[in-house]
Scaffold this motif. Structure first.
Motif, mmCIF file in Angstrom:
data_model
loop_
_atom_site.group_PDB
_atom_site.id
_atom_site.type_symbol
_atom_site.label_atom_id
_atom_site.label_comp_id
_atom_site.label_asym_id
_atom_site.label_seq_id
_atom_site.Cartn_x
_atom_site.Cartn_y
_atom_site.Cartn_z
ATOM 1 N N TRP A 103 0.827 -1.209 0.000
ATOM 2 C CA TRP A 103 0.000 0.000 0.000
ATOM 3 C C TRP A 103 0.861 1.259 0.000
ATOM 4 C CZ3 TRP A 103 0.098 3.667 3.931
ATOM 5 C CH2 TRP A 103 0.656 3.289 5.159
ATOM 6 N N MET A 104 2.110 1.162 0.470
ATOM 7 C CA MET A 104 2.989 2.323 0.495
ATOM 8 C C MET A 104 3.352 2.787 -0.912
ATOM 9 S SD MET A 104 3.687 3.629 3.433
ATOM 10 C CE MET A 104 5.287 4.434 3.325
ATOM 11 N N GLU A 105 3.349 1.874 -1.856
ATOM 12 C CA GLU A 105 3.665 2.270 -3.226
ATOM 13 C C GLU A 105 2.622 3.243 -3.758
ATOM 14 O OE1 GLU A 105 5.115 0.037 -7.198
ATOM 15 O OE2 GLU A 105 3.194 -0.655 -6.387
ATOM 16 N N ASN A 106 1.364 2.915 -3.575
ATOM 17 C CA ASN A 106 0.305 3.811 -4.023
ATOM 18 C C ASN A 106 0.237 5.071 -3.170
ATOM 19 O OD1 ASN A 106 -0.372 1.963 -5.960
ATOM 20 N ND2 ASN A 106 -2.148 1.157 -4.887
ATOM 21 N N TYR A 107 0.456 4.903 -1.873
ATOM 22 C CA TYR A 107 0.314 6.026 -0.935
ATOM 23 C C TYR A 107 1.381 7.090 -1.162
ATOM 24 C CZ TYR A 107 -0.382 8.342 3.588
ATOM 25 O OH TYR A 107 -0.622 9.253 4.591
ATOM 26 N N THR A 108 2.616 6.670 -1.437
ATOM 27 C CA THR A 108 3.719 7.617 -1.577
ATOM 28 C C THR A 108 4.036 7.991 -3.016
ATOM 29 O OG1 THR A 108 5.380 5.859 -1.686
ATOM 30 C CG2 THR A 108 4.786 6.675 0.503
ATOM 31 N N GLU A 109 3.623 7.146 -3.981
ATOM 32 C CA GLU A 109 3.928 7.348 -5.393
ATOM 33 C C GLU A 109 5.435 7.351 -5.652
ATOM 34 O OE1 GLU A 109 1.863 10.804 -6.810
ATOM 35 O OE2 GLU A 109 -0.111 9.954 -6.388
ATOM 36 N N PHE A 110 6.175 6.615 -4.815
ATOM 37 C CA PHE A 110 7.621 6.549 -5.011
ATOM 38 C C PHE A 110 7.983 5.814 -6.303
ATOM 39 C CE2 PHE A 110 9.030 7.989 -0.768
ATOM 40 C CZ PHE A 110 10.200 8.634 -1.139
ATOM 41 N N SER A 111 7.181 4.847 -6.704
ATOM 42 C CA SER A 111 7.494 4.120 -7.937
ATOM 43 C C SER A 111 7.406 5.035 -9.154
ATOM 44 C CB SER A 111 6.546 2.922 -8.097
ATOM 45 O OG SER A 111 6.793 1.952 -7.104
ATOM 46 N N GLU A 112 6.416 5.918 -9.167
ATOM 47 C CA GLU A 112 6.322 6.883 -10.257
ATOM 48 C C GLU A 112 7.537 7.795 -10.280
ATOM 49 O OE1 GLU A 112 3.918 5.948 -8.348
ATOM 50 O OE2 GLU A 112 2.033 5.746 -9.447
ATOM 51 N N LYS A 113 7.964 8.235 -9.090
ATOM 52 C CA LYS A 113 9.149 9.098 -9.003
ATOM 53 C C LYS A 113 10.405 8.328 -9.410
ATOM 54 C CE LYS A 113 9.179 12.698 -7.867
ATOM 55 N NZ LYS A 113 9.167 13.980 -8.639
ATOM 56 N N ALA A 114 10.452 7.032 -9.072
ATOM 57 C CA ALA A 114 11.600 6.211 -9.467
ATOM 58 C C ALA A 114 11.695 6.098 -10.983
ATOM 59 C CB ALA A 114 11.485 4.821 -8.842
ATOM 60 N N ASP A 115 10.544 5.939 -11.649
ATOM 61 C CA ASP A 115 10.540 5.881 -13.108
ATOM 62 C C ASP A 115 10.998 7.207 -13.714
ATOM 63 O OD1 ASP A 115 9.607 3.331 -12.887
ATOM 64 O OD2 ASP A 115 7.531 3.799 -13.437
ATOM 65 N N GLU A 116 10.627 8.301 -13.051
ATOM 66 C CA GLU A 116 10.968 9.630 -13.564
ATOM 67 C C GLU A 116 12.451 9.943 -13.366
ATOM 68 O OE1 GLU A 116 10.084 14.283 -12.322
ATOM 69 O OE2 GLU A 116 8.628 12.728 -11.780
ATOM 70 N N LYS A 117 12.992 9.563 -12.198
ATOM 71 C CA LYS A 117 14.365 9.949 -11.856
ATOM 72 C C LYS A 117 15.384 8.830 -12.047
ATOM 73 C CE LYS A 117 13.274 14.113 -10.567
ATOM 74 N NZ LYS A 117 13.765 15.303 -11.324
ATOM 75 N N GLY A 118 14.916 7.602 -12.241
ATOM 76 C CA GLY A 118 15.829 6.516 -12.535
ATOM 77 C C GLY A 118 16.502 5.882 -11.346
ATOM 78 N N PHE A 119 15.783 5.690 -10.240
ATOM 79 C CA PHE A 119 16.346 4.975 -9.089
ATOM 80 C C PHE A 119 15.505 3.742 -8.787
ATOM 81 C CE2 PHE A 119 13.537 8.234 -7.261
ATOM 82 C CZ PHE A 119 12.745 7.489 -6.387
ATOM 83 N N ILE A 120 16.081 2.819 -8.033
ATOM 84 C CA ILE A 120 15.381 1.598 -7.622
ATOM 85 C C ILE A 120 14.750 1.838 -6.257
ATOM 86 C CG2 ILE A 120 15.711 -0.803 -6.888
ATOM 87 C CD1 ILE A 120 17.836 -1.064 -9.039
ATOM 88 N N VAL A 121 13.527 1.382 -6.077
ATOM 89 C CA VAL A 121 12.837 1.560 -4.804
ATOM 90 C C VAL A 121 12.368 0.205 -4.283
ATOM 91 C CG1 VAL A 121 10.657 2.099 -5.966
ATOM 92 C CG2 VAL A 121 10.975 2.767 -3.583
ATOM 93 N N VAL A 122 12.528 0.008 -2.977
ATOM 94 C CA VAL A 122 12.157 -1.238 -2.317
ATOM 95 C C VAL A 122 11.193 -0.923 -1.178
ATOM 96 C CG1 VAL A 122 12.987 -3.240 -1.047
ATOM 97 C CG2 VAL A 122 14.366 -2.295 -2.889
ATOM 98 N N TYR A 123 10.141 -1.749 -1.061
ATOM 99 C CA TYR A 123 9.154 -1.604 0.011
ATOM 100 C C TYR A 123 9.189 -2.867 0.877
ATOM 101 C CZ TYR A 123 7.335 1.745 -3.466
ATOM 102 O OH TYR A 123 7.195 2.757 -4.398
ATOM 103 N N PRO A 124 10.000 -2.891 1.951
ATOM 104 C CA PRO A 124 10.090 -4.097 2.788
ATOM 105 C C PRO A 124 8.808 -4.337 3.577
ATOM 106 C CG PRO A 124 11.976 -2.633 3.115
ATOM 107 C CD PRO A 124 10.940 -1.852 2.387
#
Length: 212
Positions: A92-113
């Protein structure tokens, strides 16, 4: 009870063999526990505690090609109450924070433990190392994060000087621990809606230490 046993067998026997779950289309409801279409559920053995079977959601941007070292961002969920049948709660943190969208935009890897489930408190949470009667017990989350970072560096070309940890609420508490115990690895932390440190009272309850 029968349904619970069947689901437990599927999760402990079938899912680890598969290595990931089928991706689900992202929900428009940001708090609904569904991952985006480019995020996979992964498994590993980590930490020194007995409960060492761990899981996490991994999002790798489409632009990643292994030719250039990229930053790594670890996003920690807050404690989430609910049924222990909700096995993997950090999605749920992926949708809540939108970090995956930002990762696609900026080119970093994101992990949600994913944290561990505490039957005593009926919550999915972390063991961050500075609370009396800490929950969940016998969980080495600091070791989990260290092993997870090592695995990311082994599997992907990670910029070792740009590894970051952030989290909200219970995840913020764990973020502070990551900054303290993993200071040789983590470049910066960004806790949200959480405080650092606490002290036990005479009746073994706890209260937060006020800011000086």
């Amino acid at each position: 009870i029968g349904i619970f046993v069947c689901m437990l067998l599927i999760t402990t026997c079938v899912v680890p063999v598969m290595g990931k779950l089928i991706n689900v289309k992202k929900s428009s409801n940001s708090m609904k526990p569904l991952p985006s279409g480019n995020t996979s559920l992964k498994f590993m053995i980590a930490g020194n505690a007995p409960r060492a079977f761990r899981s996490y959601w991994l999002h790798v941007p489409p632009s990643y090609d292994d030719s250039e070292a990229v930053p790594l961002v670890i996003v920690l969920h807050g404690s989430t109450s609910g049924s222990p049948l909700w096995f993997f709660r950090s999605c749920w943190m992926e949708n809540y924070t939108e970090f995956s969208e930002k990762a696609d935009e900026k080119g970093f890897i994101v992990v949600y433990p994913n944290g561990k489930y505490s039957f005593k408190f009926t919550q999915w949470c972390y063991s961050y190392g500075y609370l009396p009667n800490e929950f969940p017990k016998f969980v080495d989350d600091v070791g989990f994060l260290r092993d997870l970072i090592d695995k990311m560096k082994q599997d992907y070309t990670i910029n070792s000087s740009r590894i970051y940890v952030t989290g909200i609420s219970d995840g913020a508490f764990m973020t502070y621990s990551a900054g303290a115990y993993l200071s040789d690895t983590v470049a910066a932390i960004a806790p949200a809606a959480g405080v650092i440190g606490c002290r036990a009272s005479e009746n073994d309850t706890w209260s937060f230490i006020p800011d000086p």
